[in-house]
Design a protein around this motif. Structure first.
Motif, PDB file in Angstrom:
ATOM      1  N   ILE A   1       0.836  -1.200   0.000  1.00 10.40           N
ATOM      2  CA  ILE A   1       0.000   0.000   0.000  1.00 10.40           C
ATOM      3  C   ILE A   1       0.873   1.252   0.000  1.00 10.40           C
ATOM      4  CG2 ILE A   1      -1.536   1.386   1.448  1.00 10.40           C
ATOM      5  CD1 ILE A   1      -3.004  -0.685  -0.110  1.00 10.40           C
ATOM      6  N   LEU A   2       1.939   1.247   0.807  1.00 11.93           N
ATOM      7  CA  LEU A   2       2.831   2.405   0.847  1.00 11.93           C
ATOM      8  C   LEU A   2       3.459   2.654  -0.513  1.00 11.93           C
ATOM      9  CD1 LEU A   2       4.434   4.612   2.438  1.00 11.93           C
ATOM     10  CD2 LEU A   2       6.226   2.891   2.712  1.00 11.93           C
ATOM     11  N   MET A   3       3.942   1.605  -1.168  1.00 11.71           N
ATOM     12  CA  MET A   3       4.606   1.782  -2.455  1.00 11.71           C
ATOM     13  C   MET A   3       3.628   2.285  -3.520  1.00 11.71           C
ATOM     14  SD  MET A   3       7.634   1.238  -1.663  1.00 11.71           S
ATOM     15  CE  MET A   3       8.295   1.480  -3.295  1.00 11.71           C
ATOM     16  N   VAL A   4       2.408   1.759  -3.502  1.00 11.30           N
ATOM     17  CA  VAL A   4       1.406   2.231  -4.474  1.00 11.30           C
ATOM     18  C   VAL A   4       1.106   3.705  -4.236  1.00 11.30           C
ATOM     19  CG1 VAL A   4      -0.990   2.004  -5.208  1.00 11.30           C
ATOM     20  CG2 VAL A   4       0.390  -0.046  -4.809  1.00 11.30           C
ATOM     21  N   PHE A   5       0.949   4.071  -2.968  1.00  7.59           N
ATOM     22  CA  PHE A   5       0.680   5.464  -2.624  1.00  7.59           C
ATOM     23  C   PHE A   5       1.874   6.349  -2.994  1.00  7.59           C
ATOM     24  CE2 PHE A   5       1.104   8.858   0.605  1.00  7.59           C
ATOM     25  CZ  PHE A   5      -0.028   9.602   0.287  1.00  7.59           C
ATOM     26  N   ALA A   6       3.090   5.862  -2.738  1.00  6.51           N
ATOM     27  CA  ALA A   6       4.290   6.658  -3.017  1.00  6.51           C
ATOM     28  C   ALA A   6       4.451   6.921  -4.512  1.00  6.51           C
ATOM     29  CB  ALA A   6       5.524   5.949  -2.467  1.00  6.51           C
ATOM     30  N   PHE A   7       4.136   5.929  -5.341  1.00 11.40           N
ATOM     31  CA  PHE A   7       4.318   6.099  -6.784  1.00 11.40           C
ATOM     32  C   PHE A   7       3.289   7.044  -7.398  1.00 11.40           C
ATOM     33  CE2 PHE A   7       7.161   2.418  -6.733  1.00 11.40           C
ATOM     34  CZ  PHE A   7       8.072   2.803  -7.708  1.00 11.40           C
ATOM     35  N   ARG A   8       2.301   7.438  -6.615  1.00 11.35           N
ATOM     36  CA  ARG A   8       1.341   8.443  -7.102  1.00 11.35           C
ATOM     37  C   ARG A   8       1.886   9.857  -6.949  1.00 11.35           C
ATOM     38  NH1 ARG A   8      -4.629   7.784  -5.093  1.00 11.35           N
ATOM     39  NH2 ARG A   8      -4.806   9.335  -6.751  1.00 11.35           N
ATOM     40  N   ASP A   9       3.027  10.007  -6.270  1.00  7.26           N
ATOM     41  CA  ASP A   9       3.609  11.332  -6.044  1.00  7.26           C
ATOM     42  C   ASP A   9       5.083  11.306  -6.436  1.00  7.26           C
ATOM     43  OD1 ASP A   9       4.067  13.926  -5.275  1.00  7.26           O
ATOM     44  OD2 ASP A   9       4.153  13.491  -3.123  1.00  7.26           O
ATOM     45  N   VAL A  10       5.326  11.213  -7.732  1.00  7.84           N
ATOM     46  CA  VAL A  10       6.702  11.205  -8.254  1.00  7.84           C
ATOM     47  C   VAL A  10       7.132  12.645  -8.507  1.00  7.84           C
ATOM     48  CG1 VAL A  10       8.212  10.412 -10.105  1.00  7.84           C
ATOM     49  CG2 VAL A  10       6.321   8.955  -9.313  1.00  7.84           C
ATOM     50  N   LYS A  11       8.199  13.052  -7.872  1.00  9.64           N
ATOM     51  CA  LYS A  11       8.700  14.424  -8.008  1.00  9.64           C
ATOM     52  C   LYS A  11       9.944  14.435  -8.887  1.00  9.64           C
ATOM     53  CE  LYS A  11       6.864  15.938  -3.546  1.00  9.64           C
ATOM     54  NZ  LYS A  11       5.815  16.791  -4.157  1.00  9.64           N
ATOM     55  N   THR A  12      10.114  15.512  -9.650  1.00 11.42           N
ATOM     56  CA  THR A  12      11.231  15.635 -10.578  1.00 11.42           C
ATOM     57  C   THR A  12      12.219  16.667 -10.071  1.00 11.42           C
ATOM     58  OG1 THR A  12       9.772  15.090 -12.433  1.00 11.42           O
ATOM     59  CG2 THR A  12      11.892  16.115 -12.958  1.00 11.42           C
ATOM     60  N   LEU A  13      13.494  16.318 -10.123  1.00  9.08           N
ATOM     61  CA  LEU A  13      14.559  17.208  -9.671  1.00  9.08           C
ATOM     62  C   LEU A  13      14.984  18.157 -10.792  1.00  9.08           C
ATOM     63  CD1 LEU A  13      16.764  14.599  -7.807  1.00  9.08           C
ATOM     64  CD2 LEU A  13      15.426  16.400  -6.724  1.00  9.08           C
ATOM     65  N   LYS A  14      15.565  19.278 -10.387  1.00 11.67           N
ATOM     66  CA  LYS A  14      16.141  20.186 -11.362  1.00 11.67           C
ATOM     67  C   LYS A  14      17.421  19.587 -11.938  1.00 11.67           C
ATOM     68  CE  LYS A  14      14.267  24.288  -9.040  1.00 11.67           C
ATOM     69  NZ  LYS A  14      14.589  25.567  -8.366  1.00 11.67           N
ATOM     70  N   GLU A  15      17.852  20.119 -13.054  1.00 10.66           N
ATOM     71  CA  GLU A  15      18.981  19.532 -13.784  1.00 10.66           C
ATOM     72  C   GLU A  15      20.236  19.414 -12.921  1.00 10.66           C
ATOM     73  OE1 GLU A  15      20.421  17.579 -16.977  1.00 10.66           O
ATOM     74  OE2 GLU A  15      18.429  18.504 -16.935  1.00 10.66           O
ATOM     75  N   HIS A  16      20.532  20.469 -12.129  1.00 10.04           N
ATOM     76  CA  HIS A  16      21.778  20.465 -11.349  1.00 10.04           C
ATOM     77  C   HIS A  16      21.696  19.577 -10.105  1.00 10.04           C
ATOM     78  CE1 HIS A  16      19.328  23.482  -9.245  1.00 10.04           C
ATOM     79  NE2 HIS A  16      20.059  23.207  -8.178  1.00 10.04           N
ATOM     80  N   GLN A  17      20.524  18.992  -9.814  1.00 13.76           N
ATOM     81  CA  GLN A  17      20.359  18.147  -8.626  1.00 13.76           C
ATOM     82  C   GLN A  17      20.407  16.659  -8.961  1.00 13.76           C
ATOM     83  OE1 GLN A  17      16.474  19.826  -7.504  1.00 13.76           O
ATOM     84  NE2 GLN A  17      17.439  20.717  -5.690  1.00 13.76           N
TER      85      GLN A  17
END
Length: 574
Positions: free
Chosen positions: A115-131
């Motif tokens: 359940i945690l992994m399914v919930f976590a994959f609903r909030d994928v965040k993208t980093l900036k290029e230099h990060q």
């Protein structure tokens, strides 16, 4: 029930618990008087209002200053902190319902992980290029987050069958201590006292308070001394002859010497090196959290990961070459790029499968023997696979990242708010409904842990600023306060104990009240003097209207305000 009934019978734990009660009670009284005085003088309340656009987080990170605003903010944060400690103390010693026993449920354990992994994959965040570096900070927090979730569930459900996997996760944490701190000292070359004190505050502030409030030993919360020790090992290794850190052979020689020292302390037959190093100051008598004695408990905990930090340091030293390898491979034509990375992934995965089959499946005691030497295998496999493509390095899962930021607080507070009896039983909110109880207890546990993280970082910003003199001064005041309150608490506990070791609650309450009132008056007098002195120093900078300090002095002295309201406040503030 007496206030000290649930405390250990030994005088020292009792005195520590009562000393924290004195500090929290005095802080509450001082804060109440200040807030009452401010509320009864509209001019002072207006002067102490937050400036437009000044967020609470930014404001609270400011170092402590001798102004009423700053002192009030400090008292507020200590007040919130004491409230959380009070909830933990009540959950541990005065629960509304009896504590529950742990029950292993394999299906529910893995269901919650899914359940945690399914919930976590609903909030994928993208980093900036230099990060988007290999093993970047956000990715590391995500890594800690999912490991912490499984670690907490392991304790909640007493999931002994996944012990070996949890043992690997603890190794990963200790490895990160070596990797992260070596990288910091190698790149920043900051060996100042401020950095050390701030790091020690982060690792030990909450656990020291918990030890005093709960009457527990430091070794019970073994993760904290473990990370503290290995942080200091990295610091000392890099601090000695720092000019060698960037020499081609100098840093390798230092790591070689450190490796020999680790081998002598932990790997020589008969524990002769370990006993020689730690036997002089670690006792062998049974204590809370170490039934076989602190020396044996420390040996058990450190031996399991005595090479982990060292391997993290070696990885950090060679980390630039790993980044360079990824850069060069990703510059190849697509077909060759995929082939090179694919072959590496297959080889590493094969090694990981070999480790899983021959080591992870071992019985607990047999596996513990191999963990210091082989647990780095799944770690390296994970690091490579998690960073194998640029896209994988550019994203992270928000919920796991959030959990990872509060791993220290969730580890510590699980002992008393989520679990109880020092993590041996479960807190009970709704008897007879284990799943509903789990949800409600988890919400309380997560909310309070996140608040403790905020409080720990806020108080560090106020009391451990980026100034060595102020850091040392504040640390000295904190130490003197703890020692003084402990000395007074010892006298109160001793005077409240009868000839037959019976506790006299009336005597205790009376003496505690007298002490708290007396200390409150003394602290308020000190605040008045400090604020007045600060106002006189800064009064030359104000023109045409009152500064915050001057308004505060009027409140403390009884002058100014609306029609004598400050005179009433002055009666509250001596």
């Amino acid at each position: 029930m007496s206030i000290v009934d649930p405390l250990p019978s030994d005088t020292l734990p009792q005195s520590c618990s009562v000393s924290m009660l004195i500090i929290f009670a005095v802080n509450a009284c001082v804060l109440t008087v200040i807030e009452l005085g401010i509320s009864r003088d509209s001019s002072v309340a207006l002067a102490l209002r937050d400036p437009p656009g000044d967020s609470k987080k930014k404001k609270m990170a400011k170092p402590l200053t001798p102004t009423l605003r700053s002192i009030r903010d400090l008292c507020r944060e200590i007040g919130w902190f004491s409230a959380v400690m009070g909830v933990a103390w009540l959950a541990e010693f005065h629960p509304v319902f009896p504590h529950s026993q742990k029950v292993w449920d394999r299906d529910l354990y893995w269901f919650l992980c899914l359940i945690l992994m399914v919930f976590a994959f609903r909030d994928v965040k993208t980093l900036k290029e230099h990060q988007r570096d290999v093993l970047n900070r956000e990715q590391s927090e995500e890594w800690k987050g999912w490991m912490q979730f499984m670690f907490l569930l392991y304790h909640y459900y007493k999931a002994e069958e996944v012990y070996n996997s949890i043992r690997v996760m603890i190794t990963c944490y200790v490895w990160m201590t070596g990797f992260g701190n070596f990288s910091f000292f190698y790149i920043k070359q900051d060996f100042g006292l401020v950095r050390v004190l701030q790091m020690l505050w982060r690792l030990n502030f909450l656990v020291v308070v918990l030890c005093m409030v709960m009457g527990n030993t430091y070794v019970l919360y073994y993760i904290c001394p473990l990370h503290t020790f290995f942080f200091l090992m990295v610091y000392v290794s890099m601090r000695i002859m720092p000019s060698l850190n960037h020499s081609q052979w100098g840093i390798k020689a230092k790591l070689l010497v450190l490796g020999v020292a680790i081998f002598i302390v932990w790997d020589l037959p008969g524990l002769c090196g370990f006993k020689f190093t730690f036997g002089a100051f670690l006792p062998t008598t049974p204590v809370i959290g170490a039934t076989g004695g602190t020396l044996w408990e420390w040996y058990f905990r450190t031996t399991l990961d005595h090479w982990s930090t060292y391997l993290g340091m070696i990885f950090a030293l060679n980390f630039p070459m790993m980044q360079l390898w990824f850069t060069k491979v990703e510059a190849l034509p697509p077909a060759r790029h995929i082939l090179v990375k694919g072959v590496a992934a297959v080889l590493l995965s094969g090694v990981g499968l070999y480790w899983t089959y021959y080591y992870l499946s071992l019985p607990k005691l047999d596996y513990n023997q191999s963990n210091p030497y082989m647990a780095f295998v799944p770690l390296l496999v994970y690091v490579y696979l998690r960073n194998m493509t640029p896209w994988l390095r550019s994203v992270y899962l928000g919920p796991l990242h959030s959990i990872g930021k509060t791993t220290l607080e969730t580890y510590l507070m699980q002992h008393h708010i989520w679990l109880t009896s020092n993590a041996k039983t479960l807190v009970t909110i709704i008897p007879g409904y284990p799943k509903l109880n789990f949800v409600l207890a988890s919400i309380l546990f997560v909310v309070l842990s996140q608040e403790l993280y905020r409080l720990t970082m806020t108080l560090r910003g106020m009391l451990m600023p980026d100034d060595k003199k102020r850091c040392v001064t504040n640390l000295g005041i904190i130490g003197a306060t703890l020692f003084g309150s402990w000395a007074v608490a010892t006298i109160i506990v001793a005077a409240s104990t009868g000839e037959r070791e019976t506790f006299k609650e009336g005597n205790f309450t009376f003496m505690l009240t007298v002490v708290v009132v007396g200390l409150t008056i003394g602290v308020l007098a000190w605040i008045k003097r400090a604020v007045s002195t600060s106002s006189r120093v800064t009064s030359g900078d104000s023109s045409g209207h009152d500064s915050d300090q001057e308004q505060s002095v009027k409140l403390l002295s009884g002058g100014g305000g609306d029609g004598g309201s400050a005179g009433t406040a002055a009666e509250l503030l001596p």
